[in-house]
Design an enzyme around this catalytic site. Structure first.
Site, PDB file in Angstrom:
ATOM      1  N   ASP A  67      46.877  49.140  46.738  1.00  0.00           N
ATOM      2  CA  ASP A  67      45.977  49.581  45.426  1.00  0.00           C
ATOM      3  C   ASP A  67      45.236  50.747  46.064  1.00  0.00           C
ATOM      4  O   ASP A  67      45.136  51.085  47.356  1.00  0.00           O
ATOM      5  CB  ASP A  67      44.986  48.651  45.102  1.00  0.00           C
ATOM      6  CG  ASP A  67      44.638  47.601  45.937  1.00  0.00           C
ATOM      7  OD1 ASP A  67      44.268  48.425  47.209  1.00  0.00           O
ATOM      8  OD2 ASP A  67      44.166  46.590  45.774  1.00  0.00           O
ATOM      9  N   ASN A 136      36.967  35.851  43.037  1.00  0.00           N
ATOM     10  CA  ASN A 136      37.541  35.522  41.598  1.00  0.00           C
ATOM     11  C   ASN A 136      38.976  35.358  41.685  1.00  0.00           C
ATOM     12  O   ASN A 136      39.550  35.019  40.705  1.00  0.00           O
ATOM     13  CB  ASN A 136      37.083  36.312  40.776  1.00  0.00           C
ATOM     14  CG  ASN A 136      37.836  37.839  40.675  1.00  0.00           C
ATOM     15  OD1 ASN A 136      38.461  37.949  41.797  1.00  0.00           O
ATOM     16  ND2 ASN A 136      37.345  38.709  40.003  1.00  0.00           N
ATOM     17  N   HIS A 138      41.419  37.428  42.688  1.00  0.00           N
ATOM     18  CA  HIS A 138      42.252  38.612  42.393  1.00  0.00           C
ATOM     19  C   HIS A 138      42.890  38.734  43.847  1.00  0.00           C
ATOM     20  O   HIS A 138      42.558  38.437  44.778  1.00  0.00           O
ATOM     21  CB  HIS A 138      41.559  39.895  42.084  1.00  0.00           C
ATOM     22  CG  HIS A 138      40.683  40.434  42.999  1.00  0.00           C
ATOM     23  ND1 HIS A 138      39.441  40.777  42.745  1.00  0.00           N
ATOM     24  CD2 HIS A 138      40.962  40.980  44.224  1.00  0.00           C
ATOM     25  CE1 HIS A 138      38.798  41.389  43.869  1.00  0.00           C
ATOM     26  NE2 HIS A 138      39.609  41.497  44.821  1.00  0.00           N
ATOM     27  N   GLU A 143      42.962  41.637  38.402  1.00  0.00           N
ATOM     28  CA  GLU A 143      41.936  40.600  38.007  1.00  0.00           C
ATOM     29  C   GLU A 143      42.290  39.352  37.096  1.00  0.00           C
ATOM     30  O   GLU A 143      43.379  39.607  36.478  1.00  0.00           O
ATOM     31  CB  GLU A 143      40.734  41.428  37.354  1.00  0.00           C
ATOM     32  CG  GLU A 143      40.301  42.651  38.094  1.00  0.00           C
ATOM     33  CD  GLU A 143      39.352  42.328  39.358  1.00  0.00           C
ATOM     34  OE1 GLU A 143      39.137  41.108  39.505  1.00  0.00           O
ATOM     35  OE2 GLU A 143      38.588  43.110  39.677  1.00  0.00           O
TER      36      GLU A 143
END
Length: 244
Positions: A67, A136, A138, A143
């Protein structure tokens, strides 16, 4: 999944580096999937040590990064291109033209995503993909959401992700709001995956990743569907699922 637990992060880093290096030694033109953030830094340091000792060469290796932030100049110290250069690429003999990072400054991020996927599939399957995991759940910047994208795409970063990354910037206002990330399909296409999870605060999300239901609300849980995932962690978490 194969789970290895460590009490010492230095040992974890050495084992992580050895796993990546073993891929390169057995296949000098290997394709490696790279990750950024604080998690892989120690592994990259061990790789650089091995290179400087003359134990490995990366002249034929190709890398693809997961990314990149959207709208952050490549020269910005917190761009993922800058991260990879400073922590790894500048210290080994890899050819610059063989290191790929998504272009977060492309005029058309959707088209850039398609271009990046085409590059990946032209080169062949990633031999080993290194991953971290967010608080979380990801991976990359995929996400939690009602659905997940298969291919490289633009994503709006969750507030908790921006908050977690704030420590790398002067303030939360400087943290980009969007990123370009490889999709779950591309990630899961890798021949093998090395998931590295550090810090007791990530024990709960790692447990949900390994043992919880497969859900888009925990993107990392989709790693349960992959045939070869090696997990390195210093968290006190066990793999409870049946291996049959």
């Amino acid at each position: 999944m194969i789970l290895h637990k460590f009490k010492d992060q230095n040992e974890l880093n050495r084992v992580g580096a050895d796993l990546l290096l073993s891929v390169v030694r057995s296949k000098p033109n290997a394709i490696l999937g790279m990750a950024t953030g604080s998690t892989p830094v120690g592994i990259y340091q061990e790789i650089v040590k091995s290179f400087k000792q003359g134990l490995v060469s990366f002249k034929e290796v190709t890398t693809f990064n997961l990314d990149e932030y959207a709208g952050l100049p490549v020269t910005h110290p917190e761009s993922y291109r800058s991260f990879m250069q400073s922590h790894l690429f500048n210290h080994i003999d890899i050819k610059p033209e063989n290191t790929y990072v998504p272009n977060g400054n492309a005029d058309d991020l959707d088209e850039e995503g398609r271009r990046y996927d085409e590059l990946i599939y032209q080169k062949g399957l990633v031999d080993m993909q290194i991953l971290g995991i967010g608080h979380n759940g990801h991976i990359g910047f995929n996400e939690p959401d009602e659905s997940l994208s298969r291919f490289t795409h633009k994503v709006t970063l969750k507030p908790e992700t921006r908050e977690a990354n704030k420590r790398f910037f002067n303030s939360i206002d400087d943290v980009p709001t969007h990123a370009l990330t490889m999709g779950m399909g591309s990630i899961l296409h890798a021949k093998s995956i090395l998931l590295v999870v550090k810090g007791a605060e990530k024990a709960e999300i790692l447990d949900r990743t390994l043992n919880g239901p497969i859900t888009t609300q925990v993107p990392a849980s989709f790693l349960q569907t992959h045939p070869r995932v090696i997990v390195l962690t210093d968290c006190d978490v066990d793999y409870k699922r049946s291996h049959s």
